[in-house]
Design a protein around this motif. Structure first.
Motif: not given
Length: 1498
Positions: A107, A110-115, A117, A181-182, A185-186
């Motif tokens: 979790d 994932s948040n840091r990847i999306v942050h 991307s 999900w990340p 999401s991308d």
């Protein structure tokens, strides 16, 4: 760097090894995936050429530390760095995926990847550049594919053994934790850019890969219906499955669809549709699917179907594509429709409780499928795809497929009985409703077909969108309230019908469903079954049938010229039913005979004489409700039809056409569980004579719904303008009657032939009356008068309804808020005398009488009660003990006294006679109360089914029969059938009686001895008798066995007899208590206005009439006849004697005599019984008075009475009668000195004529009160109000013991009410002789049995001390009497003062904790406990409990729960009064709402 590269190669090789470890699973898919060079290059080794690449590698390796993320993002304003960083990020995308999968804190990562991307891919120009230069789309799709490939399992859908399809395992952490999900999401982010999405939609290779990815979710989370035992472990994987389809499949789909809005993007849609169809064909081949879905399987996840559906919708709606150009062949369409249709059928199965053994999770799936966040991506595309398939496939094939999938084919027979090979009878109704509702939704929904109806209430949309069935009812309730408020419709409306907007030309074929013979046969069959009252057909079924007929009339062809031409040719499948396919013409076609397959036990099998064959004409229209049966196997006119056979035939035709290509493939036929009707060997053939058309059935249905014969009259006969300029509103309000009228008018409008046939049918049913010649002026006057009369009737009805509501509200408010303050407010309306009572069903809204076939019942709550047993003969209430010296002994309670009396009788007299001499129910008696609302018994059963299907947390147990009233939501647990006929037939009961007393006595004796005089016998097995038997079982099961089994021989019929009349006694006594203990307030009290005693008496009388008292021992003879040899009445030494009549409880005798009479009872017989019993009661009062006084008083009265014995009215002089009783009782040893001393101590008063008269009246008053209440309920007579001192005279006059009530100068004498059936002195001698021999041996016991204590005071809870500290100090350290320990949670019963351990395991007995056990022993399941350490009160009611609150408040009027604030607490008498009132009135269940199960742990 070289070392680093080796490390990376090793790492990725290990990764590749991990991926290939599962290669054996689903080879077909995996080979395609692993063979592409593009895929291999994406997953290849990393070669670092810059410090930035190295930096990002370690950032990923250590799962994106926050400081590194911040450091890398801070340099993004530099454009050159931003491009380089984006390319490096894309280069490491596969490594990111691998690290993410292995992370323990996915979790956070994932948040840091999306942050990162989201800042890189949100820029369209940068995203386009990276897509072109770095193959961003290929990398993302391939990485997602590889990611999901690691958690694949073999699909078990359809062909479990040979399936080659693989699906994601929803139980894997990857899906359960949304690890993907990340990356998804991308992907969604870059697809939002038009240039990137365009590149994706143009790349055929990408589309193929993406469809492979989507196919991993096709058929995931398969559910298999448990048929034998409940599933041991309820899997919660469906959360992951729905989230995965929504996020990984649906959201990218919506992103792509947003770029397909104009005609120029047609090619994109063609590409997606092409590869989607290819993927679907691969999927069908992989699961070995032909035409039949595997039974008892369902998956809610069909993303390939939904991709195809949504791109089709967009193609037609926005891109002007020809629908046929993107549709496959017929065979593929047939395959495409099967699995979405299976989902719709499974939804109905789940709501019908057929999947109950799979646990709650299957209901969760069904709810999520239609829930607002998912419906656009799931049920809506499924319905649309089915609409498309239906518009192109043969309509007969489609309709028969629907009913076969819903498993109701066997139900669609005109026979009254059938044999369903795949469905239990209890599920047939709801599955049929489900099939019809699905067809209505399919034909009415316009979400993707045309303009949506969003401005007004649309029941179709409500049904589609609601998760719980109760939400549909709530919407209908609001709609009903709106119609009544606006004056548009006063009754109970059906869901409104609205003319639908016209379809897009591409979907016109959908309306062919409404004009196919198969649907017409189904509609005809269901109308016929409804008219014949066949089982498992509800009002909802009728509503849907009429809806479909009206929809067909709205969408019929303009002309009927081609109707009769399509008789021959290959499409002639069942022309013997209907000549064509147009509904307008088929409605008038008469069906004469139908051949049906029925069980051998069906009534149709009975051989009647063959009737003559008749042609299709109106000549022999049958008005009878029972079809004629012909046993002619060779009858050429009888239609036979099998839905399954027709569907198979259509399918084979299409297969033959499709497979006539070069490659002829013999397709295997899957073994189907659904067999054609008639295949079962135990069925036989019968031919029914029907002679009906849809039009004739509709007209008869109008008569049935209105409850009037010949109720339908064609409106155009009076006003031809209706046909020329019809005013059919776009939005139709009304009920079933208005729906039928609307359909008949539309049928007449569309066809002159229909109009003529409707008129002809009405003439056949209603013979024409020659018109009376009247002038125009007379006609105008008559019309005016008629309008006025109708207006007056409407006004009266409205006023009566308002009055009823206001009255009901006042009663409810007064009962709940301040039951002790009875406000004499009466709102009455003049009610005409009717022959039959009419009841309103609060579920279906229909009004009508209760019948043997379809009984109506009162919503009731049955509960065991010991309130009566707590009555005492002392006005001062008992106090809660607060010292060791204070103790409570229950010896003086009503329950204890009656228990001792019964034990004493059983000790000396015959057991069967003892059980007729008393009443039980003082402890554990069954109290029946109602909210006053009625419903049909069959409607109630459907309502209970819906409650079982509703898995919302409820405060009651549906499995125990508990429910809430559908109208007022009052708690209930049974339905009390209403006996057919009027409750109050004043014209029958109140006619003057000219018969003599002796004649009436003989009639009563004859009627009691007449077996089976009751109109309903259980042997007849009508629905009414079954329900009466059922409710009697409910009544027996309400209380514990120990409270209804008092016989020395367990299971004796005498026990049942005693229990049944005691139920009536309990309810009468409790109503008397609710009225304040007397009837002085008369009819002004609100306590008895919602009584169900009348209906209860019918149920009890039915069952008591099944027993018979031996005429030799019938108390009626002892009361009304003299015996020649009185010694014969006494028992011998070997056999115990009968209970002497003077020891009988007179109120019990009253109930026995009345309940043994045929119902409804005549008033003259009731009065006769009361008069006879009053003579016994008065003699008992005299005997008790003689025992209570001293020897001197007895001698004086005996002498005084002897002097007056010769006066003319001696039999009505208490002095003479008392003297005679004393002289007769003196012959035994009743008045021995030791007894008299004891008695004189009991009553040390000087007896005067006034005190004696007062004693006699007080002794008789309880009987008069109960009898007056009984008369009030049985005959509807008002109770007059009076002063307390006048109560005896007023009630005796009301009961007919006095001819009229009149005031005289002399004081009222109770003996003037006597009317002796035989000479008084002779019968008294006979009665006294019975106890002579007994008192000679047992003088003390004989004396005790004569002194019956009848002056019981109202029950009360224990009186509590003023200060709570007094209670706390004594009880919080008190030791338990059972375990001798200080309880952790001490509690005290406020009814009897017993000290108990709350939740104490030390005092547990047979899994019952002490509080629960005490509530059963003390209150028959109701317990009121004060928790010492919390100052609050808990109520236990059966298997539930609730926190009531506290009756101790601080100086500011606030509670101190758990004594946390430590402030002094003082008794709040108002609260305690409310608690006591709720206990007495048995309203805990209604007033307290927060109930929960205690699981016997309190």
């Amino acid at each position: 760097m070289v070392f680093r590269s080796h490390l990376l190669v090793l790492a990725l090789w290990q990764f590749k090894e991990d991926q290939d470890g599962n290669q054996g699973l689903g080879k077909r898919k995996r080979v395609k995936l692993s063979s592409g060079t593009k895929d291999q290059s994406i997953m290849d080794v990393l070669k670092h050429k810059s410090f930035l690449e190295e930096l990002l590698f370690w950032t990923i390796k250590y799962e994106f530390p926050q400081k590194m993320v911040t450091f890398l993002l801070n340099m993004l304003p530099d454009q050159e760095y931003k491009v380089a960083f984006t390319k490096t990020f894309v280069q490491h995308y596969a490594f990111i995926m691998k690290t993410l999968k292995k992370s323990h804190e996915s979790d956070t990562m994932s948040n840091r990847i999306v942050h990162i991307s989201v800042q890189l891919f949100s820029n369209e120009e940068l995203a386009r550049q990276v897509t072109e230069e770095c193959q961003l789309l290929d990398i993302m799709v391939t990485v997602l594919l590889y990611m999901m490939e690691s958690c694949l399992i073999k699909s078990e859908l359809q062909d479990e053994e040979n399936s080659l399809h693989v699906v994601v395992n929803c139980g894997e952490a990857l899906l359960k934790n949304n690890t993907y999900w990340p990356l998804v999401s991308d992907f969604i982010n870059i697809l939002s850019h038009q240039s990137v999405a365009k590149r994706f939609l143009e790349d055929h290779g990408l589309l193929v890969t993406w469809m492979n990815f989507v196919s991993f979710f096709q058929g995931m989370n398969l559910n298999k219906r448990e048929l034998n035992e409940h599933v041991e472990f309820e899997s919660q994987t469906y959360y992951a499955a729905f989230a995965a389809e929504l996020e990984a499949c649906a959201q990218p789909m919506w992103g792509l669809l947003s770029h397909c809005k104009i005609r120029e993007t047609q090619e994109y849609t063609r590409n997606v549709v092409r590869y989607c169809l290819e993927a679907l064909q691969d999927w069908f081949d992989a699961i070995n699917f032909v035409d039949e879905p595997a039974p008892n399987q369902v998956t809610f996840h069909l993303p390939l179907h939904r991709y195809y559906a949504m791109f089709l919708s967009k193609a037609v709606k926005c891109q002007e594509l020809d629908l046929d150009s993107v549709l496959p062949d017929q065979e593929m369409l047939m395959k495409l429709m099967i699995h979405p249709l299976q989902i719709q059928a499974s939804l109905a199965e789940i709501h019908s409780n057929m999947w109950v053994r799979n646990g709650l999770q299957i209901k969760g799936q069904a709810m999520t499928y239609v829930q607002s966040h998912f419906c656009n991506s799931m049920i809506d595309p499924d319905i649309y795809l089915l609409q498309v398939c239906a518009s192109r496939l043969d309509p007969d094939y489609f309709i028969s497929s629907v009913f076969e999938r819903f498993k109701v084919v066997d139900l669609l027979t005109m026979a009254s009985q059938h044999q369903n090979t795949v469905l239990d009878a209890e599920h047939e109704r709801s599955m049929l409703e489900g099939a019809l509702t699905f067809l209505v939704i399919l034909l009415s929904l316009r979400l993707h077909l045309a303009e949506v109806w969003d401005q007004e209430f649309d029941p179709v949309m409500v049904i589609l969108r609601t998760v719980y069935r109760r939400d549909v009812q709530s919407a209908m309730d609001r709609y009903t309230a709106f119609l009544k408020q606006s004056g548009k419709f006063p009754g109970n409306p059906w869901p409104p019908y609205k003319k639908r907007t016209s379809l897009h030309p591409s979907y016109k074929g959908l309306m062919r469903l409404l004009h196919c013979k198969t649907l017409h046969i189904v509609l005809f069959t269901l109308l016929y079954k409804i008219l014949m009252d066949h089982q498992n057909l509800s009002e909802h079924v009728l509503c849907m049938v009429l809806y479909l007929i009206e929809l067909g009339l709205e969408n019929s062809a303009e002309d009927e010229s081609d109707e009769e031409t399509s008789v021959g040719g290959p499409e002639r499948c069942h022309d013997s039913w209907f000549p064509g396919s147009n509904l307008v013409s088929n409605m008038r076609h008469f069906i004469n005979y139908v051949r049906v397959r029925v069980p051998e036990t069906a009534p149709e099998v009975k051989r009647d004489s063959p009737a003559s064959t008749s042609s299709d004409s109106l000549g022999s229209l049958q008005s009878s409700r029972r079809p004629k049966v012909l046993q002619r196997e060779n009858s050429g006119t009888a239609q036979v039809f099998s839905l399954v056979a027709e569907r198979r035939k259509k399918f084979q035709e299409i297969i033959n056409r499709s497979s006539s290509e070069a490659n002829q493939v013999v397709r295997p036929k899957t073994s189907s569980k659904w067999s054609a009707p008639g295949s079962a060997p135990q069925l036989t053939t019968a031919i029914l004579e029907i002679k009906e058309s849809i039009l004739s059935l509709l007209i008869k249905l109008h008569h049935k719904l209105s409850g009037k014969q010949n109720s339908y009259y064609p409106p155009w006969l009076d006003d031809i303008e209706i046909l020329i300029q019809p005013e059919i509103p776009k939005y139709s309000h009304g009920d079933g009657i208005t729906a039928v009228e609307r359909i008949l008018l539309k049928a007449a409008l569309q066809s002159r032939m229909n109009k003529r046939i409707i008129e002809e049918i009405c003439r056949k049913v209603t013979p024409p009356v020659p018109p009376k010649k009247i002038t125009a002026a007379e006609k105008k006057t008559l019309d005016k008068e008629e309008r006025r009369q109708k207006a007056r009737e409407r006004q009266q009805k409205l006023l009566a309804e308002f009055a009823s509501r206001q009255k009901s509200f006042m009663e409810t408010a007064m009962d709940v808020d301040s039951p002790e303050n009875d406000i004499p407010m009466e709102i009455t309306t003049a009610e005409p005398q009717v022959s039959e009572a009419v009841y309103d069903c609060v579920i279906c809204g229909q009004s009508g009488p209760s019948s043997e076939d379809r009984p109506t019942g009162l919503v009731v709550l049955l509960q065991a009660s010991s309130v009566l047993g707590q009555c005492r003969d002392n006005v001062e209430p008992k106090k809660l003990p607060i010292t060791e010296e204070e103790q409570i002994y229950p010896w003086d309670t009503c329950a204890a006294v009656h228990d001792v009396r019964l034990s004493l009788l059983q000790r000396y007299f015959k057991d069967s006679s003892c059980l007729l001499a008393v009443s039980i129910g003082w402890e554990g008696g069954v109290y029946v109360q109602t909210c006053g609302h009625t419903l049909h018994i069959d409607c109630h059963k459907s309502y209970m089914e819906s409650l079982r299907n509703d898995q919302v947390l409820q405060g009651f147990s549906v499995d125990k029969g508990e429910f809430t009233c559908p109208l007022c939501r009052q708690f209930a647990n049974s339905v009390l059938p209403c006996y057919p006929g009027s409750n109050v037939e004043n014209n029958l009961w109140q006619r003057p009686c000219n018969k003599s007393m002796q004649d009436l006595i003989k009639e009563v004796e004859e009627l009691q001895g007449r077996p089976g005089a009751f109109p309903v016998s259980i042997s007849s097995e009508t629905n009414l008798s079954k329900e009466m038997e059922s409710v009697m079982k409910d009544i027996k099961n309400t209380t514990q066995k120990k409270y209804r089994d008092y016989s020395k021989t367990p299971g004796s019929p005498d026990n049942d007899f005693l229990f049944m009349y005691s139920v009536a006694r309990t309810n009468l006594e409790l109503e008397l208590i609710h009225r304040g203990g007397n009837l002085c307030s008369g009819g002004a009290s609100t306590a008895g206005k919602r009584s169900c005693l009348n209906q209860l008496f019918h149920v009890l009388a039915l069952h008591m009439r099944l027993y018979s008292i031996d005429s030799e021992y019938n108390p009626w003879k002892k009361l009304t006849q003299l015996v020649e040899d009185m010694n014969s009445q006494l028992g011998n030494e070997e056999q115990q004697p009968e209970v002497p009549i003077l020891y009988h409880d007179v109120t019990s005798l009253l109930l026995i005599q009345i309940l043994m009479m045929p119902q409804p009872l005549h008033k003259e017989h009731f009065t006769c019984i009361v008069k006879v019993l009053f003579t016994l009661l008065y003699t008992q009062a005299l005997a008790a008075l003689s025992v209570k006084c001293s020897e001197e008083d007895r001698s004086a009265w005996k002498h005084m009475g002897t002097l007056k014995k010769n006066i003319c009215d001696a039999e009505k002089s208490y002095e003479v009668l008392l003297s005679f009783v004393i002289s007769e009782l003196s012959k035994g040893k009743l008045y021995h000195e030791e007894g008299s001393q004891e008695c004189s101590m009991i009553s040390p008063i000087a007896w005067s004529p006034e005190s004696m008269e007062k004693y006699l009246q007080e002794f008789c008053l309880p009987f008069l009160r109960i009898t007056s209440l009984l008369q009030h309920h049985l005959f509807g007579e008002d109770l007059p109000s009076c002063q307390e001192e006048e109560e005896f005279s007023v009630l005796s006059s009301c009961l007919g013991l006095l001819p009229t009530f009149y005031q005289t100068e002399h004081p009222f004498i109770s003996a003037s009410c006597l009317d002796w059936p035989v000479p008084a002195f002779d019968i008294i001698t006979q009665w006294c002789f019975e106890i002579k021999s007994f008192t000679e041996r047992h003088a003390e016991q004989g004396k005790a049995l004569l002194i019956q204590e009848s002056r019981w005071k109202l029950p009360h809870l224990l009186q509590l001390p003023e200060n709570y500290n007094t209670i706390f100090q004594y009880y919080h350290r008190k030791t338990c009497s059972v375990c001798t320990k200080v309880p952790k949670d001490p509690a005290v019963c406020l009814v009897c003062g017993t000290f108990v351990c709350l939740k104490g395991l030390c005092c547990k007995q047979q899994s019952y904790c002490e509080c629960v056990l005490h509530s059963q022993n003390c209150g028959a399941g109701t317990g009121i406990f004060l928790l010492i350490n919390a100052s609050v009160i808990i109520i236990i009611r059966g298997h539930r409990f609730c926190l009531w609150g506290s009756v101790y408040l601080d100086a500011h009027g606030e509670e101190d729960r758990d004594l946390r604030r430590g402030k002094p607490l003082y008794i709040c008498k108002e609260r305690y009064k409310v608690l006591e009132q709720q206990w007495i009135s048995h309203t805990f269940d209604h007033i307290n709402k927060r109930w929960g199960p205690h699981y016997n742990g309190l």
